[in-house]
Design an enzyme around this catalytic site. Sequence first.
Site, short mmCIF file in Angstrom:
data_model
loop_
_atom_site.label_atom_id
_atom_site.label_comp_id
_atom_site.label_asym_id
_atom_site.label_seq_id
_atom_site.Cartn_x
_atom_site.Cartn_y
_atom_site.Cartn_z
N ASP A 38 -23.00 -14.40 18.22
CA ASP A 38 -22.87 -14.24 16.70
C ASP A 38 -22.04 -13.12 16.29
O ASP A 38 -21.82 -13.14 14.95
CB ASP A 38 -24.26 -14.48 16.00
CG ASP A 38 -25.10 -12.94 16.40
OD1 ASP A 38 -24.42 -12.11 17.03
OD2 ASP A 38 -26.15 -12.86 15.80
N ARG A 101 -6.07 5.88 3.03
CA ARG A 101 -5.06 5.69 1.77
C ARG A 101 -5.75 5.40 0.52
O ARG A 101 -5.20 5.28 -0.52
CB ARG A 101 -4.25 4.85 2.31
CG ARG A 101 -3.23 5.60 3.33
CD ARG A 101 -2.00 4.81 3.76
NE ARG A 101 -2.59 3.57 4.63
CZ ARG A 101 -1.98 2.69 4.93
NH1 ARG A 101 -0.66 2.44 4.90
NH2 ARG A 101 -2.50 1.55 5.88
N LYS A 205 10.56 7.72 -4.81
CA LYS A 205 10.06 6.42 -4.25
C LYS A 205 9.02 6.03 -5.44
O LYS A 205 8.14 6.73 -5.88
CB LYS A 205 9.18 6.68 -2.82
CG LYS A 205 8.61 5.12 -2.62
CD LYS A 205 7.89 5.09 -1.10
CE LYS A 205 6.29 5.57 -1.84
NZ LYS A 205 5.53 5.30 -0.68
N THR A 238 8.60 2.61 3.57
CA THR A 238 8.84 4.04 3.01
C THR A 238 9.74 4.79 4.11
O THR A 238 10.65 5.42 3.55
CB THR A 238 7.68 4.92 2.71
OG1 THR A 238 6.86 3.99 1.84
CG2 THR A 238 8.00 6.23 2.26
#
Length: 325
Positions: A38, A101, A205, A238
């Site tokens: 399960d 984060r 950024k 990034t």
Amino acid sequence: MPDDPRLFALSESHAFGEAVAEALNTTLDNHHEQTFADGEHEVRPEVNVRGRDAFVVQSLYADDTWSVNDKLCRLLFMLGALQDASAKRVTAVIPYLCYQRKDRKTRPRGPVTTRYVAGLFEAVGVDRVLTMDVHNLAVLQNAFRARTEHLEAHPLFVHQLDDVIADAEVAVVSPDEGGVKRAGKFAEGLGAVLGREVPTAFVEKMRTDDGITGGTLVGEVDDRIAIVVDDLISTAGTMTQAIEACAKGGAEAVYAAATHGLFVGAANDRISEAPLDALFVTNTVAPRLTGRAAERLHICDAAPRFAAAIRAIHTETSVSALNEV
């Protein structure tokens, strides 16, 4: 070491755990793992841990076998079982910490998931969490009521890059404003090894729902080796934006260093196509780049640093001293 600690590594982090054990001149202790039909998990030690220091190695990222949530549950169950088996102290050794984060509200009614995860570790009675290069150290230290020990990877990268740089002029670049302090610390360590001051720069950024915008380089990299440093690479948007900014800014060569190489989504293609000379990451996450991107990749082994931290915790000596170059 007197009264040697018990050291475990769950199956999905077994290779890293074996490397840690080897650095400690010991072997991993036996444990039992089972996943039922399960989907529920059972994990427990198979050796006596009463009155002993116990350490469990588990890096918390998704792979082809387990989701990050499965790995988190399995680690929590093992930590709880060790507490119930009367271990003296239980330390979670987490090379890469999940949900780090999501450390603040970014929109109304948003979750602060880092704090919730910390509460799960508290619930199973963990005594200490040992990890490397979290996204925000202050959040880690405030979210966890258990003691936290934080390792930094920049000494590994600095000594790797020393041979590459030699006498060339260099600049350390943060891929965004939030990483300026990290870049400064990296530059300080690199400068100590090179015997000269190393300047820093950063790339502007802005993150929106549509992606990442910006890309303006603030600082000088012209005719220098640019080293872009970050705590992790996920989709590489990034990082590759910063790499491209350095190349356009006249960098003689561009290297990148990131502690955790998650490499999800379009990361492989982006790294393959970026104007990048080499990429350095640690093995806190198992390498999973292919093709041209993999050819650029250099792995710095973090296991000896975790072994040294485990030894320091067990013998009650300084862990923070390990972060000095």
